[in-house]
Design a protein around this motif. Structure first.
Motif, PDB file in Angstrom:
ATOM      1  N   LEU A   1       0.810  -1.214   0.000  1.00 51.25           N
ATOM      2  CA  LEU A   1       0.000   0.000   0.000  1.00 51.25           C
ATOM      3  C   LEU A   1       0.848   1.271   0.000  1.00 51.25           C
ATOM      4  CD1 LEU A   1      -2.793   1.312   0.180  1.00 51.25           C
ATOM      5  CD2 LEU A   1      -2.742   0.972   2.649  1.00 51.25           C
ATOM      6  N   GLN A   2       1.935   1.286   0.756  1.00 54.47           N
ATOM      7  CA  GLN A   2       2.713   2.507   0.895  1.00 54.47           C
ATOM      8  C   GLN A   2       3.667   2.777  -0.271  1.00 54.47           C
ATOM      9  OE1 GLN A   2       4.064   2.022   5.160  1.00 54.47           O
ATOM     10  NE2 GLN A   2       3.283   4.087   5.272  1.00 54.47           N
ATOM     11  N   SER A   3       3.894   1.771  -1.105  1.00 57.66           N
ATOM     12  CA  SER A   3       4.798   1.985  -2.235  1.00 57.66           C
ATOM     13  C   SER A   3       4.112   1.781  -3.593  1.00 57.66           C
ATOM     14  CB  SER A   3       6.007   1.051  -2.121  1.00 57.66           C
ATOM     15  OG  SER A   3       5.596  -0.308  -2.068  1.00 57.66           O
ATOM     16  N   ALA A   4       2.833   1.426  -3.582  1.00 57.39           N
ATOM     17  CA  ALA A   4       2.109   1.156  -4.830  1.00 57.39           C
ATOM     18  C   ALA A   4       1.955   2.420  -5.675  1.00 57.39           C
ATOM     19  CB  ALA A   4       0.732   0.569  -4.521  1.00 57.39           C
ATOM     20  N   LYS A   5       2.096   2.277  -6.979  1.00 57.95           N
ATOM     21  CA  LYS A   5       1.914   3.400  -7.901  1.00 57.95           C
ATOM     22  C   LYS A   5       0.430   3.707  -8.094  1.00 57.95           C
ATOM     23  CE  LYS A   5       6.360   3.471  -8.836  1.00 57.95           C
ATOM     24  NZ  LYS A   5       7.224   4.505  -8.236  1.00 57.95           N
ATOM     25  N   ARG A   6      -0.393   2.681  -7.913  1.00 55.87           N
ATOM     26  CA  ARG A   6      -1.839   2.837  -8.031  1.00 55.87           C
ATOM     27  C   ARG A   6      -2.508   2.247  -6.809  1.00 55.87           C
ATOM     28  NH1 ARG A   6      -2.172   0.479 -14.109  1.00 55.87           N
ATOM     29  NH2 ARG A   6      -0.034  -0.079 -13.627  1.00 55.87           N
TER      30      ARG A   6
ATOM     31  N   GLY B   1      -4.001  -3.523 -11.282  1.00 55.47           N
ATOM     32  CA  GLY B   1      -2.699  -3.869 -10.704  1.00 55.47           C
ATOM     33  C   GLY B   1      -2.364  -2.951  -9.544  1.00 55.47           C
ATOM     34  N   ALA B   2      -3.369  -2.640  -8.735  1.00 58.88           N
ATOM     35  CA  ALA B   2      -3.235  -1.632  -7.693  1.00 58.88           C
ATOM     36  C   ALA B   2      -3.216  -2.224  -6.296  1.00 58.88           C
ATOM     37  CB  ALA B   2      -4.392  -0.627  -7.803  1.00 58.88           C
ATOM     38  N   GLY B   3      -2.668  -1.447  -5.358  1.00 57.81           N
ATOM     39  CA  GLY B   3      -2.779  -1.775  -3.942  1.00 57.81           C
ATOM     40  C   GLY B   3      -4.179  -1.427  -3.472  1.00 57.81           C
ATOM     41  N   VAL B   4      -4.570  -1.948  -2.316  1.00 56.82           N
ATOM     42  CA  VAL B   4      -5.921  -1.713  -1.810  1.00 56.82           C
ATOM     43  C   VAL B   4      -5.857  -1.053  -0.438  1.00 56.82           C
ATOM     44  CG1 VAL B   4      -8.135  -2.745  -1.178  1.00 56.82           C
ATOM     45  CG2 VAL B   4      -6.813  -3.700  -3.066  1.00 56.82           C
TER      46      VAL B   4
ATOM     47  N   GLU C   1      -4.602  -2.443   8.983  1.00 60.05           N
ATOM     48  CA  GLU C   1      -3.361  -2.226   8.230  1.00 60.05           C
ATOM     49  C   GLU C   1      -3.645  -1.620   6.857  1.00 60.05           C
ATOM     50  OE1 GLU C   1      -2.618  -6.669   6.401  1.00 60.05           O
ATOM     51  OE2 GLU C   1      -2.635  -6.389   8.565  1.00 60.05           O
ATOM     52  N   MET C   2      -4.917  -1.628   6.446  1.00 57.75           N
ATOM     53  CA  MET C   2      -5.282  -1.069   5.149  1.00 57.75           C
ATOM     54  C   MET C   2      -5.757   0.382   5.246  1.00 57.75           C
ATOM     55  SD  MET C   2      -7.260  -4.365   3.477  1.00 57.75           S
ATOM     56  CE  MET C   2      -7.926  -3.388   2.127  1.00 57.75           C
ATOM     57  N   GLN C   3      -5.791   0.923   6.445  1.00 59.42           N
ATOM     58  CA  GLN C   3      -6.346   2.263   6.620  1.00 59.42           C
ATOM     59  C   GLN C   3      -5.446   3.350   6.034  1.00 59.42           C
ATOM     60  OE1 GLN C   3      -7.874   3.167  10.550  1.00 59.42           O
ATOM     61  NE2 GLN C   3      -7.339   5.324  10.320  1.00 59.42           N
TER      62      GLN C   3
ATOM     63  N   GLN D   1      -4.892  10.192   8.225  1.00 60.66           N
ATOM     64  CA  GLN D   1      -4.072  10.777   9.279  1.00 60.66           C
ATOM     65  C   GLN D   1      -3.654   9.753  10.332  1.00 60.66           C
ATOM     66  OE1 GLN D   1      -6.052  13.924  11.389  1.00 60.66           O
ATOM     67  NE2 GLN D   1      -4.322  14.331  12.727  1.00 60.66           N
ATOM     68  N   THR D   2      -4.571   8.868  10.716  1.00 60.25           N
ATOM     69  CA  THR D   2      -4.252   7.854  11.719  1.00 60.25           C
ATOM     70  C   THR D   2      -3.937   6.501  11.076  1.00 60.25           C
ATOM     71  OG1 THR D   2      -6.633   7.433  11.998  1.00 60.25           O
ATOM     72  CG2 THR D   2      -5.591   8.960  13.551  1.00 60.25           C
ATOM     73  N   GLY D   3      -3.754   6.517   9.761  1.00 62.02           N
ATOM     74  CA  GLY D   3      -3.387   5.295   9.047  1.00 62.02           C
ATOM     75  C   GLY D   3      -2.107   5.514   8.267  1.00 62.02           C
ATOM     76  N   LYS D   4      -2.132   5.214   6.986  1.00 61.61           N
ATOM     77  CA  LYS D   4      -0.950   5.366   6.143  1.00 61.61           C
ATOM     78  C   LYS D   4      -1.066   6.620   5.283  1.00 61.61           C
ATOM     79  CE  LYS D   4       0.439   0.513   5.908  1.00 61.61           C
ATOM     80  NZ  LYS D   4      -0.448  -0.065   6.923  1.00 61.61           N
ATOM     81  N   ILE D   5       0.025   7.376   5.214  1.00 60.66           N
ATOM     82  CA  ILE D   5       0.120   8.541   4.332  1.00 60.66           C
ATOM     83  C   ILE D   5       0.754   8.057   3.035  1.00 60.66           C
ATOM     84  CG2 ILE D   5       0.977  10.885   4.073  1.00 60.66           C
ATOM     85  CD1 ILE D   5      -0.820  10.578   6.487  1.00 60.66           C
ATOM     86  N   ILE D   6       0.045   8.184   1.923  1.00 61.01           N
ATOM     87  CA  ILE D   6       0.526   7.618   0.670  1.00 61.01           C
ATOM     88  C   ILE D   6       0.526   8.665  -0.445  1.00 61.01           C
ATOM     89  CG2 ILE D   6      -0.192   5.277   1.276  1.00 61.01           C
ATOM     90  CD1 ILE D   6      -2.649   5.644  -0.504  1.00 61.01           C
ATOM     91  N   ALA D   7       1.292   8.393  -1.487  1.00 63.48           N
ATOM     92  CA  ALA D   7       1.359   9.321  -2.622  1.00 63.48           C
ATOM     93  C   ALA D   7       1.464   8.546  -3.927  1.00 63.48           C
ATOM     94  CB  ALA D   7       2.544  10.266  -2.457  1.00 63.48           C
TER      95      ALA D   7
END
Length: 313
Positions: A194-199, A224-227, A242-244, A247-253
Motif C-alpha cells: 500500500l505505501q509503495s504502490a503506484k496505483r 494492478g493496484a494496492g488496496v 493495516e489497510m487504513q 491521518q491515523t493510518g498510512k500517508i501515501i502518494a
C-alpha cells in the motif's frame, strides 16, 4: 559538510521503496556523502540492491542473527553506534521508521525531527502539522546529530543505476534481552504494498460490508493496484486496520488514487493529498471528496465498477 546515514527498510529480503525516497531527501542537503546501513541476518542481497540507488556513496552491511526481524530496540543501539561521524541519520516515516527512529534519537540524546517534507538548510526543515493543514519550519541544533523521519509521500524515489561499494560492518553494541520477536501477524497478498504502490484503490463506508469489499479487490486487481480503506470502513470491520489510509493510518502518494464510496473526511484527505491523480466515485454529489478529486463520478459504485471493469477488459 553533511554526511548522511540512511537506515534501510526491508522485508523478506527485498528493499522497500521508502529507502530510495530517503535518499532523495538526503540529496536535498547537497551532502558530502550518503551511506545506507542494512541490518539483517544476511544483508548481502538487500545491500546489493541498495548499492544500485543513484547518489549512494557506500552501503554498510551489518550481519547479525539478532537482526532477522525489525525490532526497534535491537536495531537502534547498532545504528546509534554507527552514527558516530555522521551529521544526519534518516529513516522513512513508515511504520518501520516511526518505531525505530525515536529509539535512535533517544540513544543519541537528541530530539527527533519528524516527517521532513522539504529541506531549507542543513538543519532547517519543513514538516506538516494539524493534519497537514499547516506547514511549520523547524530548526535542529547545529551541534547535534540530526535524527529524522522522511515523509515518503513528499519525495520521489531516487533513481537506480548507481554502483556504491558494499562494506561488511561489525557493531560492538549491547543488545537488549527484555525485548524479543515473538511473531508477525500480517495479511498475505499478491497485491502491491500500500505505501509503495503506484496505483491504489480504496473503499469506504459506502461499500456496505466486508463481503461487498470483494468488488474493490476485483477492481484493484484489474488496475494492478494496492488496496486501501477509509477509517470508517476499518472501524466497521470491513477490512483490517493495516489497510487504513489517512491521518491515523498510512500517508501515501500513488500516481493514481481511486476513492470508492468514501465521503472524504479531512483525516482521510490528509493521507492522499500528495497523490498524482485522484478519482472519486460516490453516489452523493455533495461528498467532500469531490472538492479535491481530479476526476469525479457520481453514481452507484455497484453499477459503475462492473462497467469500468468491462471497459478495462
Amino acid at each position: 559538510m553533511s554526511k548522511v546515514l540512511i537506515v534501510a527498510e526491508h522485508l523478506d529480503g527485498k528493499l522497500n521503496a521508502s529507502t530510495a525516497k530517503c535518499v532523495s531527501a538526503a540529496q536535498a542537503l547537497s551532502p558530502k556523502s550518503i551511506d545506507i546501513v542494512v541490518l539483517a541476518a544476511d544483508p548481502s542481497t538487500i545491500a546489493a540492491e541498495a548499492a544500485q540507488i543513484t547518489g549512494v556513496s557506500k552501503v554498510l552491511a551489518v550481519a547479525n542473527d539478532a537482526n532477522a526481524h525489525a525490532v526497534a530496540q535491537v536495531l537502534a543501539p547498532q545504528v546509534a553506534k554507527l552514527a558516530n561521524g555522521y551529521s544526519h541519520v534518516f529513516g522513512p516515516s513508515t511504520t518501520f521508521g516511526k518505531d525505530l527512529m525515536p529509539c535512535i534519537a533517544a540513544l543519541l540524546g537528541v530530539a527527533q525531527v519528524s516527517d521532513i517534507m522539504a529541506v531549507e538548510g542543513s538543519h532547517v526543515f519543513k514538516r506538516p502539522i494539524y493534519a497537514g493543514n499547516a506547514i511549520i519550519t523547524v530548526e535542529a541544533p547545529a551541534d547535534h546529530t540530526v535524527v529524522a523521519t522522511v515523509r515518503t509521500a513528499s519525495w520521489p524515489e531516487a533513481g537506480m543505476g548507481g554502483n556504491a561499494a558494499v562494506e561488511a560492518a561489525s557493531v560492538d553494541a549491547e543488545l537488549p534481552t527484555h525485548t524479543r520477536f515473538v511473531g508477525l501477524e500480517a495479511g498475505s497478498s499478491d497485491r502491491p504494498d500500500l505505501q509503495s504502490a503506484k496505483r491504489v484503490v480504496s473503499g469506504g463506508r459506502g461499500v456496505g460490508s466486508a463481503e461487498n469489499f470483494k468488488i474493490i479487490f476485483d477492481f484493484a486487481d484489474k488496475l494492478g493496484a494496492g488496496v486501501g480503506a477509509s477509517r470508517a470502513a476499518v472501524d466497521a470491520g470491513y477490512v483490517p486496520n493495516e489497510m487504513q489510509v489517512g491521518q491515523t493510518g498510512k500517508i501515501i502518494a500513488p500516481e493514481l488514487y481511486v476513492a470508492i464510496g468514501i465521503s472524504g473526511a479531512i483525516q482521510h484527505l490528509t493521507g492522499i493529498k500528495d497523490a498524482g491523480t485522484i478519482v472519486a466515485i460516490n453516489k452523493d454529489a455533495d461528498a467532500p471528496i469531490f472538492e479535491i478529486a481530479d476526476i469525479g463520478l457520481v453514481g452507484d459504485l455497484f453499477k459503475v465498477l462492473p462497467e469500468l471493469e468491462q471497459a478495462l477488459s
